[in-house]
Structures are given as structure tokens and as C-alpha cells.
Design an enzyme around this catalytic site. Structure first.
Site, PDB file in Angstrom:
ATOM      1  N   LYS A 149       0.795  -1.214   0.000  1.00 25.20           N
ATOM      2  CA  LYS A 149       0.000   0.000   0.000  1.00 25.20           C
ATOM      3  C   LYS A 149       0.836   1.277   0.000  1.00 25.20           C
ATOM      4  CE  LYS A 149      -3.654  -0.167  -0.392  1.00 25.20           C
ATOM      5  NZ  LYS A 149      -4.913  -0.520  -1.107  1.00 25.20           N
TER       6      LYS A 149
HETATM    7  N1  PMP Z   1      -3.022  -7.251   1.721  1.00 26.48           N
HETATM    8  C1  PMP Z   1      -2.980  -6.356   2.732  1.00 26.48           C
HETATM    9  C2  PMP Z   1      -2.312  -6.771   4.012  1.00 26.48           C
HETATM   10  C3  PMP Z   1      -3.569  -5.099   2.587  1.00 26.48           C
HETATM   11  O1  PMP Z   1      -3.540  -4.215   3.601  1.00 26.48           O
HETATM   12  C4  PMP Z   1      -4.214  -4.777   1.367  1.00 26.48           C
HETATM   13  C5  PMP Z   1      -4.861  -3.427   1.175  1.00 26.48           C
HETATM   14  N2  PMP Z   1      -6.072  -3.235   1.835  1.00 26.48           N
HETATM   15  C6  PMP Z   1      -4.247  -5.729   0.340  1.00 26.48           C
HETATM   16  C7  PMP Z   1      -3.618  -6.945   0.559  1.00 26.48           C
HETATM   17  C8  PMP Z   1      -5.019  -5.517  -0.946  1.00 26.48           C
HETATM   18  O2  PMP Z   1      -4.513  -4.556  -1.821  1.00 26.48           O
HETATM   19  P1  PMP Z   1      -5.485  -3.756  -2.769  1.00 26.48           P
HETATM   20  O3  PMP Z   1      -6.163  -2.691  -1.939  1.00 26.48           O
HETATM   21  O4  PMP Z   1      -4.582  -3.144  -3.803  1.00 26.48           O
HETATM   22  O5  PMP Z   1      -6.491  -4.669  -3.360  1.00 26.48           O
END
Ligand code: PMP
Length: 336
Positions: free
Chosen positions: A43
Site C-alpha cells: 500500500k
Molecule cells: N493485503 C494487505 C495486508 C492489505 O492491507 C491490502 C490493502 N487493503 C491488500 C492486501 C489488498 O490490496 P489492494 O487494496 O490493492 O487490493
């Protein structure tokens, strides 16, 4: 190479060959080591993408007063707060109180103004996203403010299309047969899918989903329907397709649903046998990559995302009491 600051140090993470998963499938299973970003997760990319866009649009100016507001499962808030510190802005971060203690402590440690809320579905006005929008509206009356809006802001998806996807393509010399990852906002999946499909329409894009989320049903039947639950954080949507995931729809070729047991098997194995410490969502992703590789057969290359590190979840994934309470396996080296 010298990175000039936090912002410039985000991205260009290594792609690590996952030995056990590769041996198990006869494929090359490669994990993009996003836990190596300076804020510790995938992120960080969304954070600098969104804030960079805010600067380009003249909403925020470096070293002038500015406030960054966001609702987050934790990692986006960490990336935003650190990126804001590096430009002289303050941050107000809204997080559901159910997220790991480590992420909440980290947010306090780095100086974010942390506001805890009760968990609620994305469609509810009490969801952390909607709560944070109201705070941003109040703050805007006082001075330059951005509501980062990771679920709806296209700058989130765009940064993955501009960086994560091309990095994967270049690191594999274009030899990537499939890409899989779970979705929180969907920014990673949608952005990477757009970048890879533009380079080769043959790359298979596979959505991974934990139990308790409706995105598997959405990808396979078009209808959002959730069953069960999961201890993973930051991924899965029970009731609504995020705006940043929606554009991935024409690119999604397949979907995989992964249980917490399967995800934890890879989290523990990666740590004890390969020295790679990851959180639960990365476990879901690696389990999904193995499932995709088994569907494709030996000789293929499957890439996934190692979203963040295991230390962010010590009190849950590596806590025997927590695991036992959830009926999940406890790794042998922390049983006592
Ligand atoms: N894994 C973790 C630990 C996260 O914090 C996030 C973001 N919310 C994601 C995966 C997913 O990423 P995205 O928001 O790009 O779908």
C-alpha cells in the site's frame, strides 16, 4: 542507487522465487516482495500514487499546510502517514478496531491522528471509508485537505498499472503465464492486470479471495455472495465491488477461493523453510498461486504479491491462544 526520499524508495521490489511452492507444482512461483517497501506493504505504492496525483492536481503542495485523511485496514494509512510526513503534511487515519494491534501501534508511533471505528460493511455509512469521508469534509473547511479514497480513487489503480505491472513484466522478461492476488480495494489486481494484458493478452489474471468475501462469486457468476469468514486483514469484500476493482472485470480469467488453513500453511512454511515472513493476505495469494499453477500444469510461471510482513500480525497469526481459539493450526516452534 540513491533514493532521494521515502517516496522514491517505494517500489522496485524483488521478485522472489518461492522454492516449496515451485517444487510442489513444477512451475516457477514468484512472489513480489512488497513487504520490502519503506512503509512495509504494497500500500506504499497506493499512498504515493494518490498523494502524487493530489500534488499534480494542486490539491496539496509540498511543505505547505495540508491534511491527508483516509479510512484503511491499516497499511494504506501507514503508507499515507509516512509519505505525508515526508512532505510536511498531517494525517488523520480511520481504522476498524478489529485490525491487528501492531498496525494500530505503528500508526500511533509514526504520528498519525488515529481514529478507531467499529467494523461495518463497505455499503454501510459507518464503514471506515464513509466515516473518513465525513472527517475530510470537515477538515476541508479548515485548509487544504485530501480524502485519499483508495476504493474509488483511480490514482490507486493507476500506480500499479504504471509500476507494479511493468516491474513484473520486466523482471520475468515477459515470461509470465499467470498473475493472481486477492483484493482489498482491487487497485493491485486491476492495475497489474491492465499492464500485463496490454503487453500480452495471454497472461491469465486470477482473482484470489478469502472466505467471507463475495468477490469469488462476483468473478465467477457476476453476483456478489459471501460465505464463511477469515482472519486475514485488508482483503475481501462481503457486499460491494470496489470501484477500483470493477475495471478489472474484462481482464479476470478465473478465480480461486482460499481457506485460512491453506493460507496459514504457506505463511508458516515460507517462514520456517524459506526465511520469508509474510502476513495472512500473502498466504492467501501464495495458496492461490499454487492452485493456479496446478490448473495450468508444470512448466509455467505464476506471479503473486507478498503484500506485507508477518511482524505486523504477531499478536494474531503467531499467537497460539488466538490460533487455537479460531481452531487454526499452531506452528511447531511457537507451541509452548
Ligand atoms: N493485503 C494487505 C495486508 C492489505 O492491507 C491490502 C490493502 N487493503 C491488500 C492486501 C489488498 O490490496 P489492494 O487494496 O490493492 O487490493
Amino acid at each position: 542507487m540513491i533514493a532521494q526520499d521515502f517516496w522514491a524508495a517505494v517500489g522496485n521490489t524483488p521478485l522472489i522465487r518461492l522454492r516449496r511452492a515451485s517444487e510442489e507444482t513444477g512451475c516457477e512461483i514468484l512472489g513480489k516482495a512488497e513487504f520490502m517497501n519503506p512503509g512495509g506493504s504494497v500500500k506504499d505504492r497506493a499512498a504515493i500514487g494518490i498523494l502524487g496525483d493530489a500534488v499534480a492536481r494542486g490539491v496539496l503542495t509540498p511543505w505547505q499546510p495540508g491534511t491527508v485523511v483516509e479510512g484503511t485496514a491499516g497499511n494504506t494509512g501507514i503508507g499515507l502517514a509516512l509519505a505525508a510526513n515526508a512532505r510536511g503534511w498531517r494525517s488523520i487515519i480511520v481504522v476498524p478496531e478489529t485490525q491487528s494491534r501492531e498496525k494500530l501501534d505503528y500508526l500511533r508511533m509514526i504520528g498519525a491522528d488515529l481514529r478507531l471505528v467499529k467494523p461495518a460493511p463497505l455499503s454501510s455509512p459507518d464503514h471506515y471509508t464513509n466515516f473518513s469521508r465525513r472527517i475530510a469534509e470537515e477538515e476541508s473547511a479548515k485548509g487544504p485537505t485530501i480524502w485519499a479514497d483508495q476504493f474509488g480513487n483511480p490514482a490507486n489503480r493507476a500506480v500499479h498499472e504504471a509500476t507494479t505491472g511493468p516491474e513484473i513484466w520486466n523482471q520475468t522478461n515477459g515470461r509470465v503465464d499467470a498473475f493472481t492476488c486477492a483484493c482489498g480495494t482491487g487497485g493491485t489486481l486491476a492495475g497489474v492486470a491492465a499492464a500485463l494484458k496490454a503487453r500480452s493478452p495471454k497472461v491469465r489474471i486470477v482473482l484470489a479471495d478469502p472466505h467471507g468475501s463475495g468477490m469469488y462469486a462476483w468473478a465467477t457468476t457476476g453476483e456478489v455472495k459471501a460465505e464463511g469468514n477469515s482472519i486475514t486483514e485488508g482483503i475481501g469484500q462481503a457486499s460491494k465491488v470496489p470501484a477500483n476493482l470493477e475495471p478489472a472485470r474484462p481482464h479476470i480469467d478465473d478465480a480461486v477461493r482460499v481457506s485460512d488453513e491453506d493460507a496459514l500453511k504457506y505463511v508458516f512454511e515460507l517462514l520456517s523453510e524459506e526465511g520469508i515472513s509474510v502476513g495472512g493476505s500473502a498466504g492467501i495469494n501464495v495458496a492461490a498461486a499454487v492452485a493456479v499453477a496446478k490448473r495450468l500444469g508444470p512448466g509455467h510461471t505464476v506471479v503473486t504479491i507478498l503484500c506485507d510482513g508477518g511482524a505486523r500480525y504477531q499478536s494474531k497469526l503467531f499467537n497460539p491462544d488466538f490460533l487455537r481459539e479460531k481452531g487454526l493450526p499452531v506452528p511447531s516452534w511457537i507451541r509452548t
